[in-house]
Structure formats: C-alpha cells, structure tokens
Design a protein around this motif. Structure first.
Motif, short mmCIF file in Angstrom:
data_model
loop_
_atom_site.label_atom_id
_atom_site.label_comp_id
_atom_site.label_asym_id
_atom_site.label_seq_id
_atom_site.Cartn_x
_atom_site.Cartn_y
_atom_site.Cartn_z
N MET A 12 0.83 -1.20 0.00
CA MET A 12 0.00 0.00 0.00
C MET A 12 0.86 1.26 0.00
O MET A 12 0.56 2.23 -0.70
N ILE A 13 1.95 1.24 0.76
CA ILE A 13 2.83 2.40 0.81
C ILE A 13 3.42 2.68 -0.57
O ILE A 13 3.44 3.83 -1.05
N TRP A 14 3.88 1.62 -1.25
CA TRP A 14 4.52 1.82 -2.55
C TRP A 14 3.51 2.17 -3.63
O TRP A 14 3.83 2.91 -4.56
N VAL A 15 2.29 1.68 -3.50
CA VAL A 15 1.25 2.07 -4.45
C VAL A 15 0.91 3.55 -4.27
O VAL A 15 0.63 4.26 -5.24
N VAL A 22 2.80 9.21 -10.61
CA VAL A 22 1.95 9.41 -11.78
C VAL A 22 1.44 10.85 -11.82
O VAL A 22 1.41 11.50 -12.87
N SER A 23 1.04 11.37 -10.67
CA SER A 23 0.54 12.75 -10.62
C SER A 23 1.62 13.75 -11.01
O SER A 23 1.34 14.78 -11.62
N ILE A 24 2.87 13.43 -10.67
CA ILE A 24 3.98 14.30 -11.06
C ILE A 24 4.22 14.23 -12.57
O ILE A 24 4.44 15.25 -13.23
N LEU A 25 4.15 13.02 -13.11
CA LEU A 25 4.37 12.83 -14.54
C LEU A 25 3.32 13.55 -15.38
O LEU A 25 3.60 14.01 -16.50
N TYR A 26 2.10 13.65 -14.84
CA TYR A 26 1.00 14.31 -15.57
C TYR A 26 0.80 15.75 -15.09
O TYR A 26 -0.19 16.38 -15.46
N TYR A 27 1.74 16.25 -14.30
CA TYR A 27 1.56 17.57 -13.70
C TYR A 27 1.48 18.67 -14.76
O TYR A 27 0.72 19.64 -14.60
N SER A 28 2.23 18.56 -15.83
CA SER A 28 2.23 19.60 -16.86
C SER A 28 0.84 19.79 -17.47
O SER A 28 0.51 20.89 -17.95
N VAL A 198 -6.23 -0.50 -3.95
CA VAL A 198 -7.10 -0.28 -5.10
C VAL A 198 -7.44 1.21 -5.24
O VAL A 198 -7.46 1.76 -6.35
N MET A 199 -7.69 1.88 -4.11
CA MET A 199 -8.03 3.30 -4.15
C MET A 199 -6.91 4.11 -4.78
O MET A 199 -7.15 4.96 -5.66
N TYR A 200 -5.68 3.88 -4.37
CA TYR A 200 -4.57 4.66 -4.92
C TYR A 200 -4.28 4.29 -6.37
O TYR A 200 -3.82 5.14 -7.15
N LEU A 201 -4.57 3.06 -6.76
CA LEU A 201 -4.47 2.70 -8.18
C LEU A 201 -5.51 3.47 -8.99
O LEU A 201 -5.23 3.95 -10.09
N LEU A 202 -6.72 3.59 -8.43
CA LEU A 202 -7.77 4.36 -9.10
C LEU A 202 -7.40 5.84 -9.18
O LEU A 202 -7.70 6.50 -10.18
N PHE A 203 -6.75 6.34 -8.14
CA PHE A 203 -6.29 7.73 -8.18
C PHE A 203 -5.28 7.92 -9.32
O PHE A 203 -5.31 8.95 -10.02
N SER A 204 -4.41 6.92 -9.50
CA SER A 204 -3.44 6.99 -10.61
C SER A 204 -4.17 6.99 -11.94
O SER A 204 -3.83 7.77 -12.85
N ILE A 205 -5.17 6.12 -12.07
CA ILE A 205 -5.93 6.02 -13.32
C ILE A 205 -6.66 7.32 -13.62
O ILE A 205 -6.84 7.69 -14.78
N SER A 206 -7.07 8.04 -12.56
CA SER A 206 -7.79 9.30 -12.79
C SER A 206 -6.93 10.30 -13.55
O SER A 206 -7.46 11.15 -14.28
N PHE A 207 -5.61 10.22 -13.38
CA PHE A 207 -4.70 11.09 -14.14
C PHE A 207 -4.47 10.55 -15.55
O PHE A 207 -4.36 11.33 -16.50
N ILE A 208 -4.38 9.24 -15.67
CA ILE A 208 -4.04 8.62 -16.95
C ILE A 208 -5.22 8.63 -17.92
O ILE A 208 -5.09 9.00 -19.11
N TRP A 209 -6.39 8.20 -17.43
CA TRP A 209 -7.56 8.10 -18.30
C TRP A 209 -8.53 9.27 -18.20
O TRP A 209 -9.31 9.51 -19.10
N GLY A 210 -8.49 9.95 -17.07
CA GLY A 210 -9.41 11.06 -16.87
C GLY A 210 -9.03 12.27 -17.69
O GLY A 210 -7.89 12.41 -18.15
N ARG A 211 -10.01 13.14 -17.85
CA ARG A 211 -9.77 14.41 -18.55
C ARG A 211 -10.11 15.53 -17.59
O ARG A 211 -11.28 15.90 -17.42
#
Length: 214
Positions: A12-15, A22-28, A198-211
C-alpha cells in the motif's frame, strides 16, 4: 499481523508512491487547474506514510497523534474540498462541513470511553464523506455526459473513496467489538489494506484516463 497483512501494508505504501509519481508525470497537463492540488495531496500522503513507516528510526514523535490530528484531518478536509467546493461548486458547503468535522475532532475525546466507537471524529468524518459520495454518484448518473464516465476523474476518485473510506467505516466504528473475533478482524483488516491499494491505483488512473477540467 499475518504475513498477508504485512505484504499488503508494505504494498500500500509503494502504491501510494506510484500514485504520487503518476501525478507528477502528468503535472504539466494540470498545472493551471485545481487538479494540481490533488497531485500535492498524493505526494503529501505518500510522505506521511513513509514517516509513519520509518520515521521512528530517525525522529522521536507520537505516531498516533501524527495520524489522528494531522494526516486523517488533511485527508477528510481535502476530499470535502474536492467534492463540495469543486465538484459541486458549493464552497459554503465545504466550509460548513469542514467546521463540523473540526469541532468533532476537538471534542471527540469526550466519546473515547465508549467502546462502540473507536474514533468519534473519524466516524463522523466518514459519515460526512459518505453523504458527499452519494451526491457525487447522483450527479454522475444524471449527467448528460454519463456515457463518457471513464473520462471523468471524479468517477475514479469516488469509486476509490467508496471502497476504502466507506467500505471500512464499520471496521473502525465497531473496532472494539470486531477485534475480539480474530478471524473476522483479519479478514476485514486485509480488506482495509487491499481497498487502500485499489483506491490509490484508481487515483493513478484518474490522471491517466481522466480528462481534468479547470
């Protein structure tokens, strides 16, 4: 803890770290939008978990107070802001529920002797969050853009919050009773850790797939 719980807790810590990365990579893409604060939040939560895991090896601090009076309040107030002020566009609602939560945090110790409630402020904060989650589901279901729900970052955030905070609310509310039944405790505690992953994976997906929209 069981071997499974130890693995899940470390994972969980590493996720959380992956979500922050991921949020840093999509920060721009979000630096000029309010979603940049979601990135700051994820980074802060990862750092807090790192301190909680290894901080005692370097500094002398009260871990319980650190989480009860800083980490958890930041979590709740941030999600109140995302839901009430931003998703619903009701900043006054945000201020009102945040004030109610802070009052429950200040006076929550009054209820600490009641075995049925592990943490009054946590339970109260989750109940407020549950109301916001239900409102968000209602908003998404009635949205004219419902067919593009997979592009809505709030869909992933809301699902993650549902699984983790709402799904584990009974576990923490009735912790004093559940812990007596060790088999049930270990099952639910494992769910707590797994749902966090799972929650933090979904948070990652929100940056990748979300608009994200400003």
């Amino acid at each position: 803890m069981t071997e499974l719980e130890t693995i899940l807790q470390d994972s969980m810590i590493w996720v959380e770290g992956i979500a922050a990365l991921v949020s840093i990579l999509y920060y721009s893409r979000i630096k000029n939008q309010y979603w940049k604060y979601f990135s700051y939040y994820l980074i802060l939560m990862f750092l807090c978990e790192v301190i909680g895991k290894w901080g005692e090896n370097f500094i002398d601090y009260n871990k319980q107070n650190f989480f009860n009076y800083f980490v958890i309040p930041v979590e709740f107030i941030f999600f109140y802001w995302i839901y009430a002020a931003k998703s619903f566009g009701k900043p006054k609602l945000f201020y009102a529920i945040s004030a109610l939560y802070l009052v429950s945090l200040i006076f929550g110790d009054i209820f600490s002797t009641k075995k049925i409630i592990m943490s009054f402020s946590y339970t109260f904060g989750c109940l407020i969050l549950m109301g916001l989650v239900i409102m968000e589901y209602y908003k998404q279901i009635n949205s004219s853009n419902i067919l593009n729900f997979n592009r809505n970052p709030m869909f992933y955030i809301n699902l993650g919050v549902t699984l983790f905070y709402i799904g584990t609310l009974p576990f923490w509310t009735f912790f004093a009773y559940i812990i007596v039944y060790r088999e049930i405790y270990h099952i639910y505690f494992s769910y707590f850790l797994l749902s966090g992953i799972v929650m933090y994976l979904l948070f990652s997906i929100s940056f990748i797939w979300g608009r994200q929209n400003s």
